[in-house]
Write an enzyme that holds these catalytic residues in place. Structure first.
Site, mmCIF file in Angstrom:
data_model
loop_
_atom_site.group_PDB
_atom_site.id
_atom_site.type_symbol
_atom_site.label_atom_id
_atom_site.label_comp_id
_atom_site.label_asym_id
_atom_site.label_seq_id
_atom_site.Cartn_x
_atom_site.Cartn_y
_atom_site.Cartn_z
ATOM 1 C CB CYS A 117 -0.928 0.018 1.210
ATOM 2 S SG CYS A 117 -2.008 -1.389 1.267
ATOM 3 C CG HIS A 258 -3.252 3.168 2.317
ATOM 4 N ND1 HIS A 258 -3.624 2.965 1.010
ATOM 5 C CD2 HIS A 258 -3.441 1.984 2.950
ATOM 6 C CE1 HIS A 258 -4.008 1.717 0.859
ATOM 7 N NE2 HIS A 258 -3.913 1.101 2.025
ATOM 8 C CG ASN A 288 -6.573 -1.159 1.216
ATOM 9 O OD1 ASN A 288 -5.853 -0.704 0.318
ATOM 10 N ND2 ASN A 288 -6.087 -1.687 2.336
HETATM 11 N N1 ACO Z 1 -18.585 -8.752 8.804
HETATM 12 C C1 ACO Z 1 -19.068 -9.029 10.032
HETATM 13 N N2 ACO Z 1 -18.274 -9.360 11.078
HETATM 14 C C2 ACO Z 1 -16.953 -9.412 10.861
HETATM 15 C C3 ACO Z 1 -16.387 -9.150 9.601
HETATM 16 C C4 ACO Z 1 -17.259 -8.817 8.540
HETATM 17 N N3 ACO Z 1 -16.838 -8.532 7.300
HETATM 18 N N4 ACO Z 1 -15.048 -9.277 9.695
HETATM 19 C C5 ACO Z 1 -14.776 -9.612 10.972
HETATM 20 N N5 ACO Z 1 -15.925 -9.704 11.666
HETATM 21 C C6 ACO Z 1 -16.100 -10.040 13.081
HETATM 22 C C7 ACO Z 1 -14.950 -10.843 13.622
HETATM 23 O O1 ACO Z 1 -15.114 -12.221 13.327
HETATM 24 C C8 ACO Z 1 -15.032 -10.540 15.094
HETATM 25 O O2 ACO Z 1 -16.073 -11.325 15.663
HETATM 26 P P1 ACO Z 1 -15.848 -12.093 17.050
HETATM 27 O O3 ACO Z 1 -15.599 -10.991 18.047
HETATM 28 O O4 ACO Z 1 -17.129 -12.828 17.233
HETATM 29 O O5 ACO Z 1 -14.651 -12.962 16.846
HETATM 30 C C9 ACO Z 1 -15.509 -9.095 15.145
HETATM 31 O O6 ACO Z 1 -16.093 -8.829 13.840
HETATM 32 C C10 ACO Z 1 -14.392 -8.103 15.406
HETATM 33 O O7 ACO Z 1 -13.303 -8.419 14.554
HETATM 34 P P2 ACO Z 1 -11.974 -7.560 14.547
HETATM 35 O O8 ACO Z 1 -11.038 -8.107 13.540
HETATM 36 O O9 ACO Z 1 -11.481 -7.372 15.954
HETATM 37 O O10 ACO Z 1 -12.577 -6.164 14.020
HETATM 38 P P3 ACO Z 1 -11.895 -4.758 13.944
HETATM 39 O O11 ACO Z 1 -12.731 -3.773 14.618
HETATM 40 O O12 ACO Z 1 -10.422 -4.795 14.265
HETATM 41 O O13 ACO Z 1 -12.007 -4.437 12.367
HETATM 42 C C11 ACO Z 1 -10.620 -4.490 10.401
HETATM 43 C C12 ACO Z 1 -11.387 -5.307 11.445
HETATM 44 C C13 ACO Z 1 -11.615 -3.622 9.659
HETATM 45 C C14 ACO Z 1 -9.947 -5.439 9.438
HETATM 46 C C15 ACO Z 1 -9.580 -3.599 11.092
HETATM 47 O O14 ACO Z 1 -8.852 -4.362 12.016
HETATM 48 C C16 ACO Z 1 -8.619 -2.957 10.129
HETATM 49 O O15 ACO Z 1 -8.983 -2.078 9.368
HETATM 50 N N6 ACO Z 1 -7.337 -3.336 10.167
HETATM 51 C C17 ACO Z 1 -6.328 -2.704 9.343
HETATM 52 C C18 ACO Z 1 -6.351 -3.157 7.931
HETATM 53 C C19 ACO Z 1 -5.334 -2.352 7.163
HETATM 54 O O16 ACO Z 1 -5.022 -1.222 7.474
HETATM 55 N N7 ACO Z 1 -4.746 -2.850 6.132
HETATM 56 C C20 ACO Z 1 -3.769 -1.960 5.479
HETATM 57 C C21 ACO Z 1 -2.786 -2.577 4.815
HETATM 58 S S1 ACO Z 1 -3.412 -3.386 3.406
HETATM 59 C C22 ACO Z 1 -2.085 -3.736 2.384
HETATM 60 O O17 ACO Z 1 -0.973 -3.437 2.618
HETATM 61 C C23 ACO Z 1 -2.418 -4.559 1.137
#
Ligand code: ACO
Length: 331
Positions: A117, A258, A288
């Site tokens: 990214c 980003h 993204n």
């Molecule tokens: N729909 C519904 N529920 C979901 C989904 C979904 N799509 N995805 C995860 N959940 C659930 C999980 O299973 C979890 O449930 P549980 O508590 O019963 O186990 C709950 O939601 C919370 O999951 P988390 O992963 O803790 O959710 P979080 O609030 O952290 O959000 C996210 C997840 C959006 C991925 C976030 O962590 C994030 O944005 N991370 C950074 C990603 C990023 O910046 N990437 C950049 C680099 S990309 C690159 O270089 C190619």
């Protein structure tokens, strides 16, 4: 002489976005998720999906043609084609060479670089370095990502986040008094690689039936850990790029971060002291797009007149590797 006086400036930008829109409602039919979850956790409403027969090189070439047209440069004037992609069309040769063939930039050298990214910002630094070293006058920086080809469509934790698209910029040697790349900062930490990676399908674990069955050739991400590192790293990158440009956030007209997650964007802007009215956002419309996110946002903002000649822009990104980077640019 200051680097900005001898270095490059952004002379044109372009983008290509596939027509096909995949809304959160459509994602609900593919994995167990909800529009509400996706919007509140990420800010994403929809993303674009490239057709099967359109490759990263095809999208990158389209974005590059628009950037060249805007910069008023012909293919023969391009000295270097730099391509950032996490989704190369094939493993040999580079996507940069494939794009060079499509564009017919017969006087250019071409190579790919892999910083996920952060690719556009690494790419601007590379272009600047080649120009300062007098190896090139005119450089194409192309970021093209067919994320749909490496995402596990059965994994709700990643499939809802990514989209396809391409952005490009022509970077040309600037004359004194013109705009330019005022500062660059790049950093990496390879010890964190396995928080966001494709475990198999490369030379270490070549593609075979077991890899396909385990789906370990597709993107795996430890979301919350990546989130924490992203905020920390983007803040460091913003600070460093401002420091190296001898500027403060008050000197910045707009920030283009980003576009991974609205919450990361909010946190970075708050830390950098840049109000949200000065932050350019497209994650809601495209998800993204890895390295393509920043140049697509830059191109849209230039086209709509939000950014104009003389605008000072802080661009900052974070990605797999981990890598992180920022640039301050005067357009
Ligand atoms: N729909 C519904 N529920 C979901 C989904 C979904 N799509 N995805 C995860 N959940 C659930 C999980 O299973 C979890 O449930 P549980 O508590 O019963 O186990 C709950 O939601 C919370 O999951 P988390 O992963 O803790 O959710 P979080 O609030 O952290 O959000 C996210 C997840 C959006 C991925 C976030 O962590 C994030 O944005 N991370 C950074 C990603 C990023 O910046 N990437 C950049 C680099 S990309 C690159 O270089 C190619």
């Amino acid at each position: 002489m200051r680097v900005a006086e001898r270095g490059g400036r952004i002379a044109g930008t372009g983008r290509h976005l596939p027509d096909r829109v995949v809304t959160n409602a459509e994602m609900e039919t593919i994995v167990e998720t909800s529009d509400e979850w996706i919007r509140t956790r990420t800010g994403i409403r929809e993303r674009r999906l490239a057709p099967e027969d359109v490759s990263a090189a095809d999208m990158g070439a389209e974005a590059a043609k628009r950037a060249m047209c805007e910069a008023n440069v012909s293919g023969d004037e391009i000295d270097l084609v730099l391509v950032s992609t996490a989704t190369p069309d094939r493993l040999l040769p580079s996507t940069a060479c494939d794009i060079q063939a499509i564009l017919g930039t017969r006087n250019a050298a071409a190579y790919d670089f892999a910083s996920a990214c952060s690719g556009f910002l690494y790419g601007l630094s590379l272009a600047q370095a080649h120009i300062v070293a007098e190896q090139a006058e005119t450089v194409l920086v192309i970021c093209t990502e067919k994320m749909s080809s490496i995402v596990d469509w059965g994994d709700r934790r990643t499939s809802v986040l990514f989209g396809d698209g391409a952005g490009a910029a022509v970077v040309r040697r600037s004359d004194p008094g013109e705009g330019g790349i005022l500062s660059s900062f790049m950093k990496s930490d390879g010890t964190l690689a396995e928080l966001l990676y494709r475990p198999a399908g490369g030379a270490r674990i070549p593609m075979d039936v077991a890899v396909l069955e385990e789906r370990s050739h597709l993107v795996k991400m430890a979301g919350p850990e990546v989130f924490r590192s992203a905020v920390r790293s983007m803040c460091e990158a913003a600070d460093e790029a401002l420091r190296r440009a001898a500027m403060t956030s008050e000197d910045i007209d707009f920030m283009i971060p980003h576009q991974a997650n609205m919450r990361i964007i909010d946190a970075t802007a708050k830390y950098a002291g840049i109000p949200m009215e000065k932050v350019i956002v497209n994650v809601d419309r495209y998800g993204n797009m890895s390295s393509a996110s920043v140049p697509v946002a830059l191109d849209e903002a230039r086209e709509s007149g939000v950014l104009g000649q003389g605008s000072v822009v802080l661009m900052v990104a974070f990605g797999a590797g981990f890598t992180w980077a920022a640039n301050v640019v005067r357009l």
